[in-house]
Scaffold this motif. Structure first.
Motif, PDB file in Angstrom:
ATOM      1  N   GLY A   1      -8.201   2.191  -1.428  1.00 36.16           N
ATOM      2  CA  GLY A   1      -9.399   2.500  -0.651  1.00 36.16           C
ATOM      3  C   GLY A   1      -9.071   3.116   0.693  1.00 36.16           C
ATOM      4  N   MET A   2      -8.030   2.610   1.341  1.00 34.66           N
ATOM      5  CA  MET A   2      -7.613   3.175   2.625  1.00 34.66           C
ATOM      6  C   MET A   2      -7.158   4.620   2.456  1.00 34.66           C
ATOM      7  SD  MET A   2      -5.561  -0.038   4.301  1.00 34.66           S
ATOM      8  CE  MET A   2      -4.814   0.960   5.555  1.00 34.66           C
ATOM      9  N   ALA A   3      -6.417   4.910   1.391  1.00 29.91           N
ATOM     10  CA  ALA A   3      -5.930   6.267   1.149  1.00 29.91           C
ATOM     11  C   ALA A   3      -7.088   7.215   0.877  1.00 29.91           C
ATOM     12  CB  ALA A   3      -4.956   6.265  -0.026  1.00 29.91           C
ATOM     13  N   MET A   4      -8.105   6.746   0.191  1.00 28.94           N
ATOM     14  CA  MET A   4      -9.264   7.601  -0.080  1.00 28.94           C
ATOM     15  C   MET A   4     -10.038   7.917   1.194  1.00 28.94           C
ATOM     16  SD  MET A   4     -10.627   6.250  -3.741  1.00 28.94           S
ATOM     17  CE  MET A   4     -11.686   7.663  -4.012  1.00 28.94           C
ATOM     18  N   GLU A   5      -9.952   7.031   2.191  1.00 28.62           N
ATOM     19  CA  GLU A   5     -10.611   7.275   3.473  1.00 28.62           C
ATOM     20  C   GLU A   5      -9.734   8.089   4.422  1.00 28.62           C
ATOM     21  OE1 GLU A   5     -11.479   3.421   4.961  1.00 28.62           O
ATOM     22  OE2 GLU A   5     -13.037   3.036   3.475  1.00 28.62           O
ATOM     23  N   GLY A   6      -8.505   8.369   4.009  1.00 28.82           N
ATOM     24  CA  GLY A   6      -7.600   9.131   4.859  1.00 28.82           C
ATOM     25  C   GLY A   6      -6.780   8.281   5.805  1.00 28.82           C
ATOM     26  N   ARG A   7      -6.835   6.975   5.647  1.00 20.02           N
ATOM     27  CA  ARG A   7      -6.032   6.068   6.479  1.00 20.02           C
ATOM     28  C   ARG A   7      -4.840   5.602   5.661  1.00 20.02           C
ATOM     29  NH1 ARG A   7      -8.717   1.200   7.792  1.00 20.02           N
ATOM     30  NH2 ARG A   7      -9.832   1.355   5.827  1.00 20.02           N
ATOM     31  N   PHE A   8      -3.707   5.436   6.328  1.00 22.89           N
ATOM     32  CA  PHE A   8      -2.496   5.020   5.628  1.00 22.89           C
ATOM     33  C   PHE A   8      -1.862   3.860   6.360  1.00 22.89           C
ATOM     34  CE2 PHE A   8      -3.134   9.506   4.857  1.00 22.89           C
ATOM     35  CZ  PHE A   8      -3.159   9.519   3.474  1.00 22.89           C
ATOM     36  N   ASN A   9      -1.488   2.846   5.625  1.00 20.23           N
ATOM     37  CA  ASN A   9      -0.805   1.687   6.184  1.00 20.23           C
ATOM     38  C   ASN A   9       0.680   1.872   5.900  1.00 20.23           C
ATOM     39  OD1 ASN A   9       0.073  -0.747   7.086  1.00 20.23           O
ATOM     40  ND2 ASN A   9      -1.424  -1.947   5.965  1.00 20.23           N
ATOM     41  N   THR A  10       1.466   2.097   6.942  1.00 22.65           N
ATOM     42  CA  THR A  10       2.885   2.359   6.742  1.00 22.65           C
ATOM     43  C   THR A  10       3.699   1.081   6.620  1.00 22.65           C
ATOM     44  OG1 THR A  10       3.210   2.520   9.128  1.00 22.65           O
ATOM     45  CG2 THR A  10       2.786   4.568   7.919  1.00 22.65           C
ATOM     46  N   ALA A  11       3.156  -0.039   7.065  1.00 18.91           N
ATOM     47  CA  ALA A  11       3.875  -1.308   6.963  1.00 18.91           C
ATOM     48  C   ALA A  11       3.782  -1.824   5.532  1.00 18.91           C
ATOM     49  CB  ALA A  11       3.294  -2.331   7.924  1.00 18.91           C
ATOM     50  N   PRO A  12       4.904  -2.205   4.947  1.00 21.88           N
ATOM     51  CA  PRO A  12       4.845  -2.723   3.576  1.00 21.88           C
ATOM     52  C   PRO A  12       4.187  -4.092   3.516  1.00 21.88           C
ATOM     53  CG  PRO A  12       7.075  -2.887   4.431  1.00 21.88           C
ATOM     54  CD  PRO A  12       6.254  -2.158   5.464  1.00 21.88           C
ATOM     55  N   ALA A  13       3.449  -4.316   2.455  1.00 22.40           N
ATOM     56  CA  ALA A  13       2.832  -5.631   2.243  1.00 22.40           C
ATOM     57  C   ALA A  13       3.927  -6.618   1.864  1.00 22.40           C
ATOM     58  CB  ALA A  13       1.786  -5.546   1.140  1.00 22.40           C
ATOM     59  N   PRO A  14       3.927  -7.803   2.443  1.00 21.40           N
ATOM     60  CA  PRO A  14       4.985  -8.770   2.126  1.00 21.40           C
ATOM     61  C   PRO A  14       4.883  -9.260   0.682  1.00 21.40           C
ATOM     62  CG  PRO A  14       3.328  -9.762   3.554  1.00 21.40           C
ATOM     63  CD  PRO A  14       2.994  -8.312   3.438  1.00 21.40           C
ATOM     64  N   GLY A  15       6.020  -9.376   0.035  1.00 22.99           N
ATOM     65  CA  GLY A  15       6.056  -9.905  -1.327  1.00 22.99           C
ATOM     66  C   GLY A  15       5.689  -8.911  -2.400  1.00 22.99           C
ATOM     67  N   VAL A  16       5.556  -7.637  -2.038  1.00 19.22           N
ATOM     68  CA  VAL A  16       5.226  -6.599  -3.013  1.00 19.22           C
ATOM     69  C   VAL A  16       6.409  -5.641  -3.093  1.00 19.22           C
ATOM     70  CG1 VAL A  16       3.652  -4.720  -3.585  1.00 19.22           C
ATOM     71  CG2 VAL A  16       2.766  -6.782  -2.510  1.00 19.22           C
ATOM     72  N   TYR A  17       6.957  -5.472  -4.278  1.00 21.65           N
ATOM     73  CA  TYR A  17       8.159  -4.655  -4.448  1.00 21.65           C
ATOM     74  C   TYR A  17       7.881  -3.314  -5.100  1.00 21.65           C
ATOM     75  CZ  TYR A  17      10.141  -9.158  -3.389  1.00 21.65           C
ATOM     76  OH  TYR A  17      10.420 -10.342  -2.779  1.00 21.65           O
ATOM     77  N   SER A  18       6.719  -3.113  -5.635  1.00 21.54           N
ATOM     78  CA  SER A  18       6.379  -1.881  -6.331  1.00 21.54           C
ATOM     79  C   SER A  18       5.843  -0.837  -5.344  1.00 21.54           C
ATOM     80  CB  SER A  18       5.317  -2.168  -7.385  1.00 21.54           C
ATOM     81  OG  SER A  18       4.792  -0.974  -7.896  1.00 21.54           O
ATOM     82  N   ASP A  19       6.424   0.359  -5.393  1.00 27.19           N
ATOM     83  CA  ASP A  19       5.923   1.454  -4.559  1.00 27.19           C
ATOM     84  C   ASP A  19       4.522   1.861  -4.982  1.00 27.19           C
ATOM     85  OD1 ASP A  19       8.180   1.630  -2.976  1.00 27.19           O
ATOM     86  OD2 ASP A  19       9.157   3.089  -4.297  1.00 27.19           O
ATOM     87  N   ARG A  20       4.219   1.708  -6.257  1.00 23.27           N
ATOM     88  CA  ARG A  20       2.884   2.054  -6.756  1.00 23.27           C
ATOM     89  C   ARG A  20       1.815   1.167  -6.120  1.00 23.27           C
ATOM     90  NH1 ARG A  20       0.730   1.710 -12.923  1.00 23.27           N
ATOM     91  NH2 ARG A  20      -1.275   2.655 -12.507  1.00 23.27           N
ATOM     92  N   VAL A  21       2.104  -0.113  -5.987  1.00 28.30           N
ATOM     93  CA  VAL A  21       1.153  -1.033  -5.361  1.00 28.30           C
ATOM     94  C   VAL A  21       1.094  -0.770  -3.860  1.00 28.30           C
ATOM     95  CG1 VAL A  21       0.636  -3.455  -4.892  1.00 28.30           C
ATOM     96  CG2 VAL A  21       1.454  -2.778  -7.143  1.00 28.30           C
ATOM     97  N   GLN A  22       2.243  -0.563  -3.228  1.00 28.27           N
ATOM     98  CA  GLN A  22       2.280  -0.328  -1.781  1.00 28.27           C
ATOM     99  C   GLN A  22       1.464   0.895  -1.379  1.00 28.27           C
ATOM    100  OE1 GLN A  22       3.438  -2.240   0.537  1.00 28.27           O
ATOM    101  NE2 GLN A  22       5.035  -3.478  -0.365  1.00 28.27           N
ATOM    102  N   SER A  23       1.459   1.919  -2.236  1.00 25.20           N
ATOM    103  CA  SER A  23       0.749   3.155  -1.901  1.00 25.20           C
ATOM    104  C   SER A  23      -0.644   3.223  -2.512  1.00 25.20           C
ATOM    105  CB  SER A  23       1.565   4.364  -2.361  1.00 25.20           C
ATOM    106  OG  SER A  23       1.662   4.379  -3.763  1.00 25.20           O
ATOM    107  N   GLY A  24      -1.065   2.196  -3.213  1.00 23.43           N
ATOM    108  CA  GLY A  24      -2.390   2.211  -3.837  1.00 23.43           C
ATOM    109  C   GLY A  24      -2.463   3.120  -5.040  1.00 23.43           C
ATOM    110  N   GLY A  25      -1.318   3.373  -5.669  1.00 24.92           N
ATOM    111  CA  GLY A  25      -1.289   4.223  -6.847  1.00 24.92           C
ATOM    112  C   GLY A  25      -1.326   5.695  -6.542  1.00 24.92           C
ATOM    113  N   ARG A  26      -1.252   6.050  -5.271  1.00 22.30           N
ATOM    114  CA  ARG A  26      -1.377   7.446  -4.882  1.00 22.30           C
ATOM    115  C   ARG A  26      -0.047   8.155  -4.703  1.00 22.30           C
ATOM    116  NH1 ARG A  26      -6.498   8.914  -5.985  1.00 22.30           N
ATOM    117  NH2 ARG A  26      -7.892   7.319  -5.266  1.00 22.30           N
ATOM    118  N   GLY A  27       1.047   7.440  -4.617  1.00 20.31           N
ATOM    119  CA  GLY A  27       2.340   8.077  -4.399  1.00 20.31           C
ATOM    120  C   GLY A  27       2.472   8.571  -2.970  1.00 20.31           C
ATOM    121  N   TYR A  28       3.483   9.332  -2.732  1.00 23.05           N
ATOM    122  CA  TYR A  28       3.741   9.810  -1.377  1.00 23.05           C
ATOM    123  C   TYR A  28       3.409  11.273  -1.207  1.00 23.05           C
ATOM    124  CZ  TYR A  28       6.041   5.381  -0.884  1.00 23.05           C
ATOM    125  OH  TYR A  28       6.299   4.049  -0.846  1.00 23.05           O
TER     126      TYR A  28
END
Length: 95
Positions: free
Chosen positions: A61-88
């Motif tokens: 949702g943040m990526a769709m609004e144009g906002r990006f959270n650069t800090a990784p979520a704790p306990g999440v190891y998947s880049d897909r989850v960290q980026s919201g499925g949007r990639g880099y």
């Protein structure tokens, strides 16, 4: 994924948490952690799976609004989850 897809994902995760994690994060460390948590005790597997879903959809949702959270979520190891499925790459906003 529309509302029906999210409801279906929640139902799958309630019944079998590792399958829900696999659908969100793919095959990786998050799936292995969830399988171990589910085998040790059923409730921690659910908590971990729903946490991954929360992070995934919040970042999406943040990526769709144009906002990006650069800090990784704790306990999440998947880049897909960290980026919201949007990639880099370039994010295309859909209506």
């Amino acid at each position: 994924m529309g509302t029906l897809g999210v409801v279906f994902l929640v139902l799958i995760t309630i019944l079998f948490p590792p399958l829900g994690v696999y659908l969100i994060a793919g095959c990786g460390v998050d799936l292995l952690v969830n399988i171990c948590l589910t085998l040790l005790a059923y409730i921690p597997g659910h908590v971990h799976a729903f946490y991954l879903m929360y992070v995934y959809y919040e970042r999406r949702g943040m990526a769709m609004e144009g906002r990006f959270n650069t800090a990784p979520a704790p306990g999440v190891y998947s880049d897909r989850v960290q980026s919201g499925g949007r990639g880099y790459g370039t994010i295309v906003q859909t209506d």
